[in-house]
Design a protein around this motif. Structure first.
Motif, PDB file in Angstrom:
ATOM      1  N   MET A  49       0.835  -1.206   0.211  1.00 20.49           N
ATOM      2  CA  MET A  49      -0.230   0.001  -0.163  1.00 20.49           C
ATOM      3  C   MET A  49       0.718   1.292  -0.218  1.00 20.49           C
ATOM      4  SD  MET A  49      -3.025   1.652   0.120  1.00 20.49           S
ATOM      5  CE  MET A  49      -4.255   0.413   0.439  1.00 20.49           C
ATOM      6  N   TYR A  50       2.060   1.238   0.714  1.00 23.55           N
ATOM      7  CA  TYR A  50       2.931   2.606   1.016  1.00 23.55           C
ATOM      8  C   TYR A  50       3.244   2.880  -0.370  1.00 23.55           C
ATOM      9  CZ  TYR A  50       6.598  -0.813   1.447  1.00 23.55           C
ATOM     10  OH  TYR A  50       7.867  -1.572   1.123  1.00 23.55           O
ATOM     11  N   GLY A  51       3.693   1.732  -1.273  1.00 22.76           N
ATOM     12  CA  GLY A  51       4.529   1.970  -2.534  1.00 22.76           C
ATOM     13  C   GLY A  51       3.436   2.572  -3.523  1.00 22.76           C
ATOM     14  N   ILE A  52       2.181   2.393  -3.510  1.00 19.20           N
ATOM     15  CA  ILE A  52       1.255   3.060  -4.465  1.00 19.20           C
ATOM     16  C   ILE A  52       1.179   4.404  -4.191  1.00 19.20           C
ATOM     17  CG2 ILE A  52      -1.110   2.935  -4.985  1.00 19.20           C
ATOM     18  CD1 ILE A  52      -1.026  -0.258  -4.710  1.00 19.20           C
ATOM     19  N   ARG A  53       0.831   4.599  -2.821  1.00 15.80           N
ATOM     20  CA  ARG A  53       0.808   5.909  -2.172  1.00 15.80           C
ATOM     21  C   ARG A  53       1.795   6.745  -2.388  1.00 15.80           C
ATOM     22  NH1 ARG A  53      -3.604   5.788   2.664  1.00 15.80           N
ATOM     23  NH2 ARG A  53      -4.951   4.503   1.261  1.00 15.80           N
ATOM     24  N   ILE A  54       2.913   6.442  -2.258  1.00 21.09           N
ATOM     25  CA  ILE A  54       4.277   7.287  -2.568  1.00 21.09           C
ATOM     26  C   ILE A  54       4.326   7.451  -4.046  1.00 21.09           C
ATOM     27  CG2 ILE A  54       6.717   7.305  -2.654  1.00 21.09           C
ATOM     28  CD1 ILE A  54       6.751   5.468  -0.094  1.00 21.09           C
ATOM     29  N   LYS A  55       4.085   6.582  -4.835  1.00 22.79           N
ATOM     30  CA  LYS A  55       4.052   6.829  -6.405  1.00 22.79           C
ATOM     31  C   LYS A  55       3.010   7.871  -6.648  1.00 22.79           C
ATOM     32  CE  LYS A  55       4.134   4.915 -10.716  1.00 22.79           C
ATOM     33  NZ  LYS A  55       4.255   3.470 -11.588  1.00 22.79           N
ATOM     34  N   LEU A  56       1.755   7.618  -6.241  1.00 17.50           N
ATOM     35  CA  LEU A  56       0.706   8.580  -6.569  1.00 17.50           C
ATOM     36  C   LEU A  56       1.117  10.038  -6.223  1.00 17.50           C
ATOM     37  CD1 LEU A  56      -2.381   6.330  -6.080  1.00 17.50           C
ATOM     38  CD2 LEU A  56      -1.354   7.264  -8.200  1.00 17.50           C
ATOM     39  N   LEU A  57       1.221  10.084  -4.904  1.00 19.45           N
ATOM     40  CA  LEU A  57       1.722  11.581  -4.218  1.00 19.45           C
ATOM     41  C   LEU A  57       3.088  12.272  -5.062  1.00 19.45           C
ATOM     42  CD1 LEU A  57       1.610  10.692  -0.391  1.00 19.45           C
ATOM     43  CD2 LEU A  57      -0.016  12.223  -1.846  1.00 19.45           C
ATOM     44  N   ARG A  58       3.792  11.107  -5.423  1.00 17.49           N
ATOM     45  CA  ARG A  58       5.035  11.895  -6.349  1.00 17.49           C
ATOM     46  C   ARG A  58       4.624  12.538  -7.646  1.00 17.49           C
ATOM     47  NH1 ARG A  58       7.787  10.091 -10.126  1.00 17.49           N
ATOM     48  NH2 ARG A  58       7.337   7.752  -9.959  1.00 17.49           N
ATOM     49  N   ILE A  59       3.735  11.758  -8.188  1.00 15.28           N
ATOM     50  CA  ILE A  59       3.128  12.060  -9.390  1.00 15.28           C
ATOM     51  C   ILE A  59       2.384  13.445  -9.382  1.00 15.28           C
ATOM     52  CG2 ILE A  59       1.677  11.173 -11.508  1.00 15.28           C
ATOM     53  CD1 ILE A  59       2.822   8.497 -11.110  1.00 15.28           C
ATOM     54  N   GLU A  60       1.527  13.197  -8.301  1.00 14.67           N
ATOM     55  CA  GLU A  60       0.535  14.354  -8.145  1.00 14.67           C
ATOM     56  C   GLU A  60       1.434  15.715  -7.876  1.00 14.67           C
ATOM     57  OE1 GLU A  60      -2.106  13.444  -4.947  1.00 14.67           O
ATOM     58  OE2 GLU A  60      -3.191  12.088  -6.093  1.00 14.67           O
ATOM     59  N   THR A  61       2.450  15.654  -7.333  1.00 20.40           N
ATOM     60  CA  THR A  61       3.177  16.755  -6.902  1.00 20.40           C
ATOM     61  C   THR A  61       4.280  17.177  -8.062  1.00 20.40           C
ATOM     62  OG1 THR A  61       4.852  15.497  -5.681  1.00 20.40           O
ATOM     63  CG2 THR A  61       3.120  16.535  -4.340  1.00 20.40           C
ATOM     64  N   GLY A  62       4.251  16.229  -9.028  1.00 15.88           N
ATOM     65  CA  GLY A  62       5.157  16.758 -10.340  1.00 15.88           C
ATOM     66  C   GLY A  62       6.421  16.282 -10.103  1.00 15.88           C
ATOM     67  N   LEU A  63       6.767  15.440  -9.201  1.00 19.69           N
ATOM     68  CA  LEU A  63       8.287  15.230  -8.815  1.00 19.69           C
ATOM     69  C   LEU A  63       8.681  13.852  -9.614  1.00 19.69           C
ATOM     70  CD1 LEU A  63       8.482  15.675  -5.186  1.00 19.69           C
ATOM     71  CD2 LEU A  63       9.581  17.178  -6.740  1.00 19.69           C
ATOM     72  N   THR A  64       9.753  13.799 -10.222  1.00 15.47           N
ATOM     73  CA  THR A  64      10.473  12.528 -10.792  1.00 15.47           C
ATOM     74  C   THR A  64      10.811  11.879  -9.680  1.00 15.47           C
ATOM     75  OG1 THR A  64      12.497  13.404 -10.901  1.00 15.47           O
ATOM     76  CG2 THR A  64      11.122  13.766 -12.812  1.00 15.47           C
ATOM     77  N   GLN A  65      11.299  10.504  -9.962  1.00 15.40           N
ATOM     78  CA  GLN A  65      11.795   9.653  -8.800  1.00 15.40           C
ATOM     79  C   GLN A  65      13.120  10.426  -8.407  1.00 15.40           C
ATOM     80  OE1 GLN A  65      12.314   5.623 -10.251  1.00 15.40           O
ATOM     81  NE2 GLN A  65      10.464   5.095  -9.498  1.00 15.40           N
ATOM     82  N   SER A  66      13.907  11.046  -9.361  1.00 10.84           N
ATOM     83  CA  SER A  66      15.392  11.634  -8.788  1.00 10.84           C
ATOM     84  C   SER A  66      15.202  12.838  -8.113  1.00 10.84           C
ATOM     85  CB  SER A  66      16.038  11.842 -10.331  1.00 10.84           C
ATOM     86  OG  SER A  66      16.212  10.777 -11.083  1.00 10.84           O
ATOM     87  N   GLN A  67      14.128  13.584  -8.412  1.00 13.63           N
ATOM     88  CA  GLN A  67      13.967  14.638  -7.479  1.00 13.63           C
ATOM     89  C   GLN A  67      13.418  14.530  -6.044  1.00 13.63           C
ATOM     90  OE1 GLN A  67      11.242  16.327 -10.380  1.00 13.63           O
ATOM     91  NE2 GLN A  67      12.501  18.070 -11.084  1.00 13.63           N
ATOM     92  N   LEU A  68      12.710  13.259  -6.169  1.00 11.81           N
ATOM     93  CA  LEU A  68      12.153  12.903  -4.678  1.00 11.81           C
ATOM     94  C   LEU A  68      13.467  12.296  -3.906  1.00 11.81           C
ATOM     95  CD1 LEU A  68      10.261  12.432  -2.542  1.00 11.81           C
ATOM     96  CD2 LEU A  68       9.484  10.304  -3.520  1.00 11.81           C
ATOM     97  N   ALA A  69      14.318  11.590  -4.568  1.00 10.69           N
ATOM     98  CA  ALA A  69      15.473  11.029  -4.050  1.00 10.69           C
ATOM     99  C   ALA A  69      16.328  12.046  -3.674  1.00 10.69           C
ATOM    100  CB  ALA A  69      16.057  10.189  -5.138  1.00 10.69           C
ATOM    101  N   GLU A  70      16.616  13.231  -4.291  1.00  6.63           N
ATOM    102  CA  GLU A  70      17.406  14.251  -3.950  1.00  6.63           C
ATOM    103  C   GLU A  70      17.000  14.819  -2.639  1.00  6.63           C
ATOM    104  OE1 GLU A  70      18.870  18.508  -5.670  1.00  6.63           O
ATOM    105  OE2 GLU A  70      18.655  17.029  -6.925  1.00  6.63           O
ATOM    106  N   LYS A  71      15.760  15.261  -2.322  1.00  4.12           N
ATOM    107  CA  LYS A  71      14.950  15.709  -1.194  1.00  4.12           C
ATOM    108  C   LYS A  71      15.240  14.799  -0.093  1.00  4.12           C
ATOM    109  CE  LYS A  71      11.245  18.223  -3.510  1.00  4.12           C
ATOM    110  NZ  LYS A  71      11.404  19.598  -2.873  1.00  4.12           N
ATOM    111  N   LEU A  72      15.289  13.450  -0.384  1.00 10.80           N
ATOM    112  CA  LEU A  72      15.490  12.529   0.772  1.00 10.80           C
ATOM    113  C   LEU A  72      16.881  12.062   0.621  1.00 10.80           C
ATOM    114  CD1 LEU A  72      12.403  10.028  -0.269  1.00 10.80           C
ATOM    115  CD2 LEU A  72      12.612  11.665   1.627  1.00 10.80           C
ATOM    116  N   SER A  73      17.505  12.457   0.138  1.00 11.40           N
ATOM    117  CA  SER A  73      19.097  12.334   0.104  1.00 11.40           C
ATOM    118  C   SER A  73      19.353  10.630   0.025  1.00 11.40           C
ATOM    119  CB  SER A  73      19.661  12.811   1.603  1.00 11.40           C
ATOM    120  OG  SER A  73      19.585  14.123   1.552  1.00 11.40           O
ATOM    121  N   ILE A  74      18.590  10.012  -0.839  1.00 12.72           N
ATOM    122  CA  ILE A  74      19.023   8.590  -1.320  1.00 12.72           C
ATOM    123  C   ILE A  74      18.873   8.588  -2.850  1.00 12.72           C
ATOM    124  CG2 ILE A  74      17.811   7.891   0.710  1.00 12.72           C
ATOM    125  CD1 ILE A  74      15.055   7.512  -1.093  1.00 12.72           C
TER     126      ILE A  74
END
Length: 65
Positions: free
Chosen positions: A1-26
């Motif tokens: 469930m958490y994976g789907i929510r992370i992906k949907l929220l990321r897409i809704e906010t217009g972030l790429t995986q790389s951009q989110l990763a940068e914010k999280l330092s991962i």
């Protein structure tokens, strides 16, 4: 469930995986693993995700809608 929510929220906010990763330092690869639920984020990452997306940790974990 958490994976789907992370992906949907990321897409809704217009972030790429790389951009989110940068914010999280991962890595973007780690974000992808979270989204596919191949890896569980630790509590610090869950808290940071809730701040980034402005949702509760319970929402991220699928405990509330």
């Amino acid at each position: 469930m958490y994976g789907i929510r992370i992906k949907l929220l990321r897409i809704e906010t217009g972030l790429t995986q790389s951009q989110l990763a940068e914010k999280l330092s991962i890595t973007a690869s780690t974000v992808g693993k979270y989204e596919r639920e191949e890896l569980q984020p630790n509590i610090d990452v869950i808290i940071e995700l809730s701040k980034i997306f402005e949702v509760s940790t319970d929402f991220l974990l699928g405990l509330e809608d």
